[in-house]
Motif scaffolding. Structure first.
Motif, PDB file in Angstrom:
ATOM      1  N   LYS A  17       0.835  -1.204   0.000  1.00 59.21           N
ATOM      2  CA  LYS A  17       0.000   0.000   0.000  1.00 59.21           C
ATOM      3  C   LYS A  17       0.866   1.250   0.000  1.00 59.21           C
ATOM      4  O   LYS A  17       1.952   1.260   0.582  1.00 59.21           O
ATOM      5  N   SER A  18       0.385   2.300  -0.623  1.00 60.70           N
ATOM      6  CA  SER A  18       1.096   3.580  -0.600  1.00 60.70           C
ATOM      7  C   SER A  18       0.774   4.295   0.710  1.00 60.70           C
ATOM      8  O   SER A  18      -0.199   3.966   1.392  1.00 60.70           O
ATOM      9  N   VAL A  19       1.611   5.274   1.061  1.00 62.35           N
ATOM     10  CA  VAL A  19       1.426   6.026   2.303  1.00 62.35           C
ATOM     11  C   VAL A  19       1.694   7.506   2.065  1.00 62.35           C
ATOM     12  O   VAL A  19       2.402   7.877   1.137  1.00 62.35           O
ATOM     13  N   ILE A  20       1.109   8.318   2.939  1.00 62.26           N
ATOM     14  CA  ILE A  20       1.468   9.728   2.986  1.00 62.26           C
ATOM     15  C   ILE A  20       2.374   9.903   4.189  1.00 62.26           C
ATOM     16  O   ILE A  20       2.016   9.511   5.308  1.00 62.26           O
ATOM     17  N   GLN A  29       4.538  13.942   1.833  1.00 62.57           N
ATOM     18  CA  GLN A  29       4.950  13.303   0.593  1.00 62.57           C
ATOM     19  C   GLN A  29       4.222  11.968   0.460  1.00 62.57           C
ATOM     20  O   GLN A  29       4.119  11.224   1.432  1.00 62.57           O
ATOM     21  N   THR A  30       3.726  11.682  -0.732  1.00 64.86           N
ATOM     22  CA  THR A  30       3.074  10.403  -0.986  1.00 64.86           C
ATOM     23  C   THR A  30       4.084   9.460  -1.631  1.00 64.86           C
ATOM     24  O   THR A  30       4.693   9.806  -2.645  1.00 64.86           O
ATOM     25  N   VAL A  31       4.269   8.301  -1.013  1.00 66.26           N
ATOM     26  CA  VAL A  31       5.259   7.347  -1.516  1.00 66.26           C
ATOM     27  C   VAL A  31       4.713   5.932  -1.514  1.00 66.26           C
ATOM     28  O   VAL A  31       3.774   5.607  -0.782  1.00 66.26           O
ATOM     29  N   CYS A  32       5.338   5.122  -2.321  1.00 66.02           N
ATOM     30  CA  CYS A  32       5.126   3.679  -2.286  1.00 66.02           C
ATOM     31  C   CYS A  32       6.300   3.112  -1.493  1.00 66.02           C
ATOM     32  O   CYS A  32       7.430   3.117  -1.983  1.00 66.02           O
TER      33      CYS A  32
END
Length: 196
Positions: A17-20, A29-32
Protein backbone atom coordinates in the motif's frame (compact mmCIF):
# COMPACT_ATOMS: atom_id res chain seq x y z
CA UNK A 1 7.81 6.30 18.47
CA UNK A 2 10.14 5.13 15.69
CA UNK A 3 9.18 1.52 16.48
CA UNK A 4 5.47 2.25 15.93
CA UNK A 5 6.28 4.07 12.70
CA UNK A 6 8.55 1.24 11.57
CA UNK A 7 5.79 -1.30 12.27
CA UNK A 8 3.24 0.74 10.27
CA UNK A 9 5.65 1.10 7.35
CA UNK A 10 6.48 -2.62 7.36
CA UNK A 11 2.76 -3.41 7.31
CA UNK A 12 2.28 -1.03 4.36
CA UNK A 13 5.20 -2.70 2.54
CA UNK A 14 3.73 -6.14 3.25
CA UNK A 15 0.28 -5.04 2.03
CA UNK A 16 1.83 -3.18 -0.96
CA UNK A 17 0.00 0.00 0.00
CA UNK A 18 1.10 3.58 -0.60
CA UNK A 19 1.43 6.03 2.30
CA UNK A 20 1.47 9.73 2.99
CA UNK A 21 4.52 10.69 5.05
CA UNK A 22 4.05 13.69 7.36
CA UNK A 23 7.46 15.15 8.20
CA UNK A 24 8.36 17.15 11.31
CA UNK A 25 9.22 20.08 9.04
CA UNK A 26 5.48 20.31 8.14
CA UNK A 27 6.01 18.78 4.72
CA UNK A 28 4.23 15.77 3.34
CA UNK A 29 4.95 13.30 0.59
CA UNK A 30 3.07 10.40 -0.99
CA UNK A 31 5.26 7.35 -1.52
CA UNK A 32 5.13 3.68 -2.29
CA UNK A 33 7.23 2.20 0.58
CA UNK A 34 9.61 -0.51 -0.62
CA UNK A 35 12.37 -1.31 1.88
CA UNK A 36 13.81 -0.30 5.24
CA UNK A 37 17.56 0.35 5.42
CA UNK A 38 19.49 0.59 8.69
CA UNK A 39 22.85 2.35 8.89
CA UNK A 40 25.56 0.10 10.31
CA UNK A 41 27.47 3.23 11.33
CA UNK A 42 24.78 5.32 13.05
CA UNK A 43 21.90 2.88 13.59
CA UNK A 44 19.50 5.29 11.88
CA UNK A 45 16.66 3.78 9.91
CA UNK A 46 15.64 4.92 6.44
CA UNK A 47 12.68 4.18 4.21
CA UNK A 48 13.38 3.63 0.53
CA UNK A 49 10.25 4.44 -1.39
CA UNK A 50 9.05 5.58 -4.77
CA UNK A 51 7.90 9.20 -4.50
CA UNK A 52 4.78 9.87 -6.55
CA UNK A 53 5.38 13.60 -6.10
CA UNK A 54 8.90 13.53 -7.60
CA UNK A 55 8.57 10.40 -9.79
CA UNK A 56 11.73 8.77 -8.45
CA UNK A 57 13.19 6.61 -5.68
CA UNK A 58 13.96 8.52 -2.48
CA UNK A 59 15.20 7.82 1.04
CA UNK A 60 13.42 9.26 4.09
CA UNK A 61 14.93 9.12 7.55
CA UNK A 62 12.42 7.57 9.96
CA UNK A 63 13.14 9.97 12.82
CA UNK A 64 12.18 12.88 10.55
CA UNK A 65 8.73 11.41 9.89
CA UNK A 66 6.06 12.49 12.39
CA UNK A 67 3.38 10.04 11.26
CA UNK A 68 2.00 8.27 8.21
CA UNK A 69 -1.40 7.73 6.68
CA UNK A 70 -1.85 4.43 4.84
CA UNK A 71 -3.62 4.74 1.53
CA UNK A 72 -4.87 2.27 -1.07
CA UNK A 73 -2.98 -0.63 -2.57
CA UNK A 74 -0.72 0.64 -5.36
CA UNK A 75 -1.10 -0.54 -8.94
CA UNK A 76 2.59 -0.38 -9.88
CA UNK A 77 4.15 -1.86 -6.74
CA UNK A 78 6.05 -4.60 -8.60
CA UNK A 79 7.47 -2.07 -11.07
CA UNK A 80 8.70 0.21 -8.25
CA UNK A 81 10.14 -2.79 -6.41
CA UNK A 82 12.07 -3.77 -9.55
CA UNK A 83 13.45 -0.22 -9.77
CA UNK A 84 14.63 -0.48 -6.15
CA UNK A 85 16.20 -3.90 -6.72
CA UNK A 86 17.99 -2.64 -9.82
CA UNK A 87 19.29 0.39 -7.89
CA UNK A 88 20.36 -1.55 -4.77
CA UNK A 89 23.84 -2.65 -5.98
CA UNK A 90 24.68 0.99 -6.70
CA UNK A 91 23.62 2.42 -3.33
CA UNK A 92 26.52 2.73 -0.89
CA UNK A 93 24.72 4.57 1.91
CA UNK A 94 21.35 6.26 1.61
CA UNK A 95 21.93 8.72 -1.19
CA UNK A 96 20.60 8.59 -4.72
CA UNK A 97 22.19 11.95 -5.54
CA UNK A 98 22.76 11.37 -9.25
CA UNK A 99 19.87 8.88 -9.65
CA UNK A 100 20.55 7.70 -13.13
CA UNK A 101 24.11 8.92 -13.55
CA UNK A 102 26.33 6.21 -12.11
CA UNK A 103 29.75 7.28 -10.84
CA UNK A 104 32.76 4.96 -10.92
CA UNK A 105 35.26 5.18 -8.08
CA UNK A 106 38.39 3.12 -7.49
CA UNK A 107 41.50 3.17 -5.38
CA UNK A 108 44.60 1.02 -5.02
CA UNK A 109 46.18 0.10 -1.70
CA UNK A 110 49.62 -1.26 -0.93
CA UNK A 111 49.58 -4.28 1.36
CA UNK A 112 52.68 -5.95 2.82
CA UNK A 113 52.87 -9.74 2.81
CA UNK A 114 52.12 -9.86 6.57
CA UNK A 115 49.11 -7.51 6.28
CA UNK A 116 46.50 -9.76 4.69
CA UNK A 117 44.00 -8.41 7.22
CA UNK A 118 43.79 -5.31 4.96
CA UNK A 119 42.74 -7.47 2.00
CA UNK A 120 40.28 -9.33 4.23
CA UNK A 121 38.81 -6.01 5.35
CA UNK A 122 38.39 -4.85 1.74
CA UNK A 123 36.64 -8.12 0.87
CA UNK A 124 34.42 -7.93 3.96
CA UNK A 125 33.41 -4.28 3.48
CA UNK A 126 33.26 -4.05 -0.32
CA UNK A 127 29.45 -4.43 -0.57
CA UNK A 128 28.81 -4.63 -4.33
CA UNK A 129 32.32 -3.49 -5.24
CA UNK A 130 35.16 -5.66 -6.49
CA UNK A 131 38.64 -6.24 -5.12
CA UNK A 132 41.31 -7.14 -7.66
CA UNK A 133 44.87 -8.20 -6.90
CA UNK A 134 47.23 -6.29 -9.19
CA UNK A 135 50.51 -7.77 -7.98
CA UNK A 136 52.04 -9.20 -4.80
CA UNK A 137 51.50 -5.96 -2.84
CA UNK A 138 48.74 -3.99 -4.60
CA UNK A 139 44.95 -4.41 -4.57
CA UNK A 140 42.38 -2.29 -6.36
CA UNK A 141 38.86 -1.67 -5.10
CA UNK A 142 36.28 -0.52 -7.70
CA UNK A 143 32.56 0.20 -7.62
CA UNK A 144 29.86 2.10 -9.51
CA UNK A 145 27.43 4.03 -7.31
CA UNK A 146 24.87 6.82 -7.51
CA UNK A 147 26.79 9.04 -5.10
CA UNK A 148 30.57 8.53 -4.89
CA UNK A 149 30.87 11.14 -2.11
CA UNK A 150 29.38 8.62 0.31
CA UNK A 151 32.47 6.40 0.02
CA UNK A 152 35.00 9.09 0.97
CA UNK A 153 34.82 8.59 4.78
CA UNK A 154 35.41 4.85 4.32
CA UNK A 155 38.17 5.35 1.74
CA UNK A 156 39.96 7.81 4.04
CA UNK A 157 40.44 4.99 6.57
CA UNK A 158 42.97 3.52 4.11
CA UNK A 159 45.07 6.72 3.87
CA UNK A 160 48.72 5.86 4.20
CA UNK A 161 48.19 2.80 2.02
CA UNK A 162 46.49 4.38 -1.01
CA UNK A 163 48.77 4.56 -4.05
CA UNK A 164 46.14 5.52 -6.65
CA UNK A 165 42.66 7.05 -6.59
CA UNK A 166 40.21 7.98 -9.34
CA UNK A 167 36.57 8.93 -9.69
CA UNK A 168 34.46 9.66 -12.75
CA UNK A 169 32.92 12.53 -10.78
CA UNK A 170 35.81 15.01 -10.97
CA UNK A 171 34.38 17.10 -8.10
CA UNK A 172 34.66 14.06 -5.79
CA UNK A 173 38.18 13.33 -7.05
CA UNK A 174 39.20 16.96 -6.41
CA UNK A 175 37.65 16.85 -2.92
CA UNK A 176 39.67 13.73 -2.08
CA UNK A 177 42.99 15.23 -3.19
CA UNK A 178 42.20 18.62 -1.61
CA UNK A 179 41.52 16.87 1.71
CA UNK A 180 44.86 15.05 1.44
CA UNK A 181 46.67 18.30 0.73
CA UNK A 182 44.98 20.02 3.66
CA UNK A 183 45.90 17.16 5.98
CA UNK A 184 49.51 17.26 4.75
CA UNK A 185 49.67 21.02 5.36
CA UNK A 186 48.50 20.49 8.97
CA UNK A 187 51.33 18.00 9.49
CA UNK A 188 53.85 20.38 7.91
CA UNK A 189 52.69 23.21 10.20
CA UNK A 190 52.82 20.97 13.28
CA UNK A 191 56.32 19.80 12.35
CA UNK A 192 57.48 23.40 11.82
CA UNK A 193 56.04 24.39 15.22
CA UNK A 194 57.91 21.54 16.94
CA UNK A 195 61.22 22.68 15.42
CA UNK A 196 60.81 26.23 16.75
Amino acid sequence: MDSKLLYELLEAINDKKSVILYNWENGQQTVCPLKIYCSTRTGRQYLLGYSYDENKLLFNRLNRIKCIKVKERGNNYEHYLQLAQKAAPHIWGVSLFGAGELERISFTVEVASDEQFIVQRLEREKRSGTVQQLDAEHYRFSITVYDARELLPWIRTFIGRITAFSCSNKAVQKLFFDDLEQMASYYREAEADEKQ
